[in-house]
Design an enzyme around this catalytic site. Structure first.
Site, PDB file in Angstrom:
ATOM      1  N   GLU A   1       0.888  -1.175   0.000  1.00 32.56           N
ATOM      2  CA  GLU A   1       0.000   0.000   0.000  1.00 32.56           C
ATOM      3  C   GLU A   1       0.920   1.217   0.000  1.00 32.56           C
ATOM      4  OE1 GLU A   1      -3.381   0.238   0.046  1.00 32.56           O
ATOM      5  OE2 GLU A   1      -3.823  -1.903   0.114  1.00 32.56           O
ATOM      6  N   CYS A  33      -2.138   9.586   2.532  1.00 33.50           N
ATOM      7  CA  CYS A  33      -1.657   9.007   1.271  1.00 33.50           C
ATOM      8  C   CYS A  33      -2.580   9.312   0.098  1.00 33.50           C
ATOM      9  CB  CYS A  33      -1.499   7.502   1.417  1.00 33.50           C
ATOM     10  SG  CYS A  33      -3.010   6.698   1.969  1.00 33.50           S
TER      11      CYS A  33
HETATM   12  P1  NAD Z   1       8.120   4.683   5.149  1.00 23.36           P
HETATM   13  O1  NAD Z   1       8.150   3.845   3.934  1.00 23.36           O
HETATM   14  O2  NAD Z   1       9.256   5.577   5.445  1.00 23.36           O
HETATM   15  O3  NAD Z   1       7.940   3.780   6.464  1.00 23.36           O
HETATM   16  C1  NAD Z   1       6.946   2.800   6.581  1.00 23.36           C
HETATM   17  C2  NAD Z   1       7.433   1.683   7.486  1.00 23.36           C
HETATM   18  O4  NAD Z   1       8.595   1.088   6.898  1.00 23.36           O
HETATM   19  C3  NAD Z   1       7.843   2.126   8.886  1.00 23.36           C
HETATM   20  O5  NAD Z   1       7.361   1.178   9.816  1.00 23.36           O
HETATM   21  C4  NAD Z   1       9.361   2.135   8.838  1.00 23.36           C
HETATM   22  O6  NAD Z   1       9.954   1.805  10.079  1.00 23.36           O
HETATM   23  C5  NAD Z   1       9.665   1.066   7.824  1.00 23.36           C
HETATM   24  N1  NAD Z   1      10.914   1.350   7.097  1.00 23.36           N
HETATM   25  C6  NAD Z   1      11.473   2.561   6.840  1.00 23.36           C
HETATM   26  N2  NAD Z   1      12.616   2.407   6.140  1.00 23.36           N
HETATM   27  C7  NAD Z   1      12.799   1.083   5.960  1.00 23.36           C
HETATM   28  C8  NAD Z   1      13.792   0.303   5.327  1.00 23.36           C
HETATM   29  N3  NAD Z   1      14.835   0.873   4.728  1.00 23.36           N
HETATM   30  N4  NAD Z   1      13.649  -1.033   5.329  1.00 23.36           N
HETATM   31  C9  NAD Z   1      12.580  -1.617   5.897  1.00 23.36           C
HETATM   32  N5  NAD Z   1      11.607  -0.916   6.530  1.00 23.36           N
HETATM   33  C10 NAD Z   1      11.707   0.408   6.555  1.00 23.36           C
HETATM   34  O7  NAD Z   1       6.731   5.468   5.060  1.00 23.36           O
HETATM   35  P2  NAD Z   1       6.176   6.571   6.036  1.00 23.36           P
HETATM   36  O8  NAD Z   1       7.019   7.801   5.913  1.00 23.36           O
HETATM   37  O9  NAD Z   1       5.954   5.997   7.379  1.00 23.36           O
HETATM   38  O10 NAD Z   1       4.737   6.837   5.395  1.00 23.36           O
HETATM   39  C11 NAD Z   1       4.546   7.742   4.354  1.00 23.36           C
HETATM   40  C12 NAD Z   1       4.380   7.032   3.032  1.00 23.36           C
HETATM   41  O11 NAD Z   1       3.417   6.002   3.145  1.00 23.36           O
HETATM   42  C13 NAD Z   1       3.869   7.928   1.949  1.00 23.36           C
HETATM   43  O12 NAD Z   1       4.552   7.657   0.763  1.00 23.36           O
HETATM   44  C14 NAD Z   1       2.407   7.555   1.819  1.00 23.36           C
HETATM   45  O13 NAD Z   1       1.838   7.816   0.559  1.00 23.36           O
HETATM   46  C15 NAD Z   1       2.442   6.110   2.112  1.00 23.36           C
HETATM   47  N6  NAD Z   1       1.165   5.661   2.630  1.00 23.36           N
HETATM   48  C16 NAD Z   1       0.398   4.827   1.891  1.00 23.36           C
HETATM   49  C17 NAD Z   1      -0.827   4.426   2.378  1.00 23.36           C
HETATM   50  C18 NAD Z   1      -1.721   3.493   1.622  1.00 23.36           C
HETATM   51  O14 NAD Z   1      -2.671   3.004   2.209  1.00 23.36           O
HETATM   52  N7  NAD Z   1      -1.478   3.227   0.358  1.00 23.36           N
HETATM   53  C19 NAD Z   1      -1.255   4.873   3.618  1.00 23.36           C
HETATM   54  C20 NAD Z   1      -0.437   5.724   4.340  1.00 23.36           C
HETATM   55  C21 NAD Z   1       0.776   6.105   3.843  1.00 23.36           C
END
Ligand code: NAD
Length: 443
Positions: free
Chosen positions: A195, A229
Site C-alpha cells: 500500500e 496518502c
Molecule cells: P516509510 O516507507 O518511510 O515507512 C513505513 C514503514 O517502513 C515504517 O514502519 C518504517 O519503520 C519502515 N521502514 C522505513 N525504512 C525502511 C527500510 N529501509 N527497510 C525496511 N523498513 C523500513 O513510510 P512513512 O514515511 O511511514 O509513510 C509515508 C508514506 O506512506 C507515503 O509515501 C504515503 O503515501 C504512504 N502511505 C500509503 C498508504 C496506503 O494506504 N497506500 C497509507 C499511508 C501512507
C-alpha cells in the site's frame, strides 16, 4: 495458536476482545496521537479509533459468511463432483505500518489478518512512539505472543524482520521502502500487498460548483495536515476558472481553520523535523499565494496554496505529503492527459465537474488506485470497496471482504463420488481423441 487458524468462533472472540480493549484505551490513544503530532481529538476518533472499531464490527457481522467454504457449480469434467473453495490462512504474517495514520494503518490490516486466521507480527512506525507503545499495550492485553506480537523499532528492526521467512507480508508506506520490501519478499517467494503512495491529482472542470469543490478539497487536503496518502497532491483546474477556484479555496481554508491556523485546535503538526524541513524547502519552489507561514519548534506549516510551481522541483516531482497545495491549470484534455501522464500511476484521482459523463470519461481514461467524483478521500470509507494502488502506488488491496481475501489462500477442492465415472479420461486413449475434442468445446 492453531485455534486462530481453525476456529472461527475463537477469531471472533479475539476480535471482540480487541474492540473492547480499543474502547478502553480510546482516551489514551487520543492523548498519544496528540503527543505524536498534535492530531486533533476529532480526527483521531473519526480516522483512527472509531474507524477500527467499525472495521471490527463489520468484520464480525460478515465473518461466518466469508469463511464458509464456497460451493461452486462443477464443470462438465468435474460433474457430478462437489466443488468448493476453502479460505485458508497463509500462516504467519508480517505487517509493517507507517506513521501518518499510525493506529488505523496498523490495526486495520491486523483485523483482516486475524479474521482470516493468521498469526501476526506487527511493526508500527518509530515516528509515532506514543501511539506505537499504546498499540503494543493493547495487543499484549488481547493476544498471546504466539498469536500477535508487536515489534517496536525503526528501519533496522523492519529489515531484521524482513530477512526472516514469512507466509505473507503486508506493507504500508513509501514507494522507496516498498521496493525494499518486495525485494526481501522475493527471496522466499513470499506474497505481498504493498500500500504505497504517489502524486494524486485533483481535476476541477470549468462547470464544477466551485464553493462546494473548494470545501471538499480543503477538507481532504488539510486533514492530518496533508499527511494522507490519498490527499489531493496537486490541483489541475480549467484555466478559465483558476482564479475563482483559488479565491474559493482561500475562503474554505479560512472557514475551516481561521485566520491563524496555528491557533486552531483542529489542525495537526508535521510528524518530524526532517519532514518539516523537506516541506519548508518546497515553499520556495513556486509562488505562495496563500498561507506559507511556518514555525520550527511546533513543526507547524500553514495550509498553503502555491501557483506556478517549478515543474522540475521536488514539489512537482515527489509526493508532497504535507499541507502544500500547488494549483496548476489545463486548457484542454490533451494537456490534462500529458500533465497527469508524466507521473507514475497515482493512488487516488479526483474529478470535480457538473457533467457526470465528462467526469466518468476522466475516471476511465486514467489509471489510478481509486478515487471520487465531486469529492476527495471518501472512497476510502466504504468497506464494500477495495482500497489499494496500482503500479507504483501499490499492489493488492484490503478493507472489508477484500481484506479477508487478501489474507486468505483460496484453496480449490473437488470431491468426487465413486459413481458416475467417465472412463474416457483413462488410458489407453486410442480412438478417444475425436470425441474428447468435441466434448471439450462445451467445457
Ligand atoms: P516509510 O516507507 O518511510 O515507512 C513505513 C514503514 O517502513 C515504517 O514502519 C518504517 O519503520 C519502515 N521502514 C522505513 N525504512 C525502511 C527500510 N529501509 N527497510 C525496511 N523498513 C523500513 O513510510 P512513512 O514515511 O511511514 O509513510 C509515508 C508514506 O506512506 C507515503 O509515501 C504515503 O503515501 C504512504 N502511505 C500509503 C498508504 C496506503 O494506504 N497506500 C497509507 C499511508 C501512507
Amino acid at each position: 495458536m492453531m485455534k486462530l487458524a481453525t476456529d472461527i468462533r475463537y477469531r471472533k472472540e479475539k476480535l471482540k476482545a480487541l474492540r473492547a480493549a480499543i474502547i478502553a484505551h480510546e482516551e489514551a490513544l487520543i492523548e498519544a496521537l496528540y503527543c505524536d503530532f498534535r492530531k486533533p481529538a476529532f480526527e483521531t476518533v473519526v480516522t483512527e479509533t472509531q474507524y477500527v472499531i467499525a472495521d471490527i464490527s463489520y468484520t464480525l457481522t460478515h465473518l461466518n459468511h466469508w469463511a464458509k467454504p464456497q460451493w461452486v457449480w462443477p464443470s462438465l469434467l468435474t460433474f457430478p463432483n462437489t466443488d468448493r473453495i476453502y479460505r485458508q490462512p497463509y500462516g504467519e504474517v508480517l505487517i509493517i505500518a507507517p506513521w501518518n495514520y499510525p493506529f488505523q494503518l496498523a490495526l486495520s490490516p491486523l483485523v483482516a489478518a486475524i479474521a482470516a486466521g493468521n498469526r501476526v507480527v506487527l511493526k508500527p512506525s518509530e515516528l509515532t512512539p506514543h501511539t506505537s507503545a499504546c498499540i503494543q499495550t493493547i495487543i499484549s492485553e488481547v493476544f498471546y505472543p504466539d498469536e500477535v506480537r508487536v515489534e517496536l523499532g525503526d528501519a533496522t528492526v523492519a529489515q531484521r524482520l524482513l530477512a526472516q521467512r514469512w507466509d505473507y507480508i503486508f506493507f504500508t508506506g513509501s514507494v522507496a521502502v516498498g521496493k525494499i520490501v518486495a525485494a526481501a519478499a522475493a527471496q522466499h517467494l513470499t506474497p505481498v500487498t504493498l500500500e504505497l503512495g504517489g502524486k494524486s491529482p485533483c481535476i476541477v472542470a470549468a462547470d464544477a460548483d466551485l464553493k462546494g469543490t473548494a470545501r471538499r478539497i480543503v477538507w481532504g487536503k488539510f486533514i492530518n495536515a496533508g499527511q494522507t496518502c490519498i490527499a489531493p497532491d496537486y490541483i489541475l483546474a480549467d484555466a478559465r476558472i483558476i482564479e475563482q477556484l483559488q479565491e474559493a479555496l482561500q475562503q474554505a481554508i479560512l472557514e475551516a481553520y481561521g485566520k491563524n491556523p496555528q491557533g486552531s485546535p483542529d489542525y495537526a503538526r508535521i510528524i518530524s523535523d526532517k519532514h518539516w524541513q523537506r516541506l519548508v524547502a518546497m515553499l520556495s519552489e513556486g509562488s505562495v499565494v496563500f498561507g506559507g507561514t511556518y514555525e520550527a519548534e511546533e513543526r507547524y506549516i500553514a495550509p498553503t496554496l502555491i501557483r506556478n510551481p517549478i515543474a522540475s522541483s521536488t514539489l512537482m516531482q515527489e509526493e508532497i505529503f504535507g499541507p502544500l497545495l500547488p494549483i496548476l491549470s489545463y486548457t484542454n484534455e490533451g494537456e490534462l492527459q500529458q500533465k497527469i501522464g508524466q507521473f507514475e500511476k497515482p493512488l487516488a484521482l479526483y474529478v470535480f465537474s457538473n457533467s457526470t459523463a465528462w467526469a466518468q470519461k476522466q475516471i476511465e481514461t486514467f489509471r489510478f488506485g481509486g478515487g471520487c467524483i465531486n469529492d476527495t478521500v471518501l472512497h476510502f470509507n466504504n468497506k464494500r470497496m477495495p482500497f489499494g494502488g496500482v503500479g507504483h502506488s501499490g499492489m493488492g488491496s484490503y478493507h472489508g471482504h477484500w481484506g479477508f481475501e487478501t489474507f486468505s489462500h483460496r484453496k480449490a477442492v473437488t470431491q468426487k463420488p465413486f459413481w458416475g465415472e467417465v472412463p474416457m479420461r483413462f488410458a489407453p486413449y486410442r480412438g478417444k481423441l475425436k470425441i474428447v475434442k468435441k466434448i471439450m468445446r462445451y467445457l
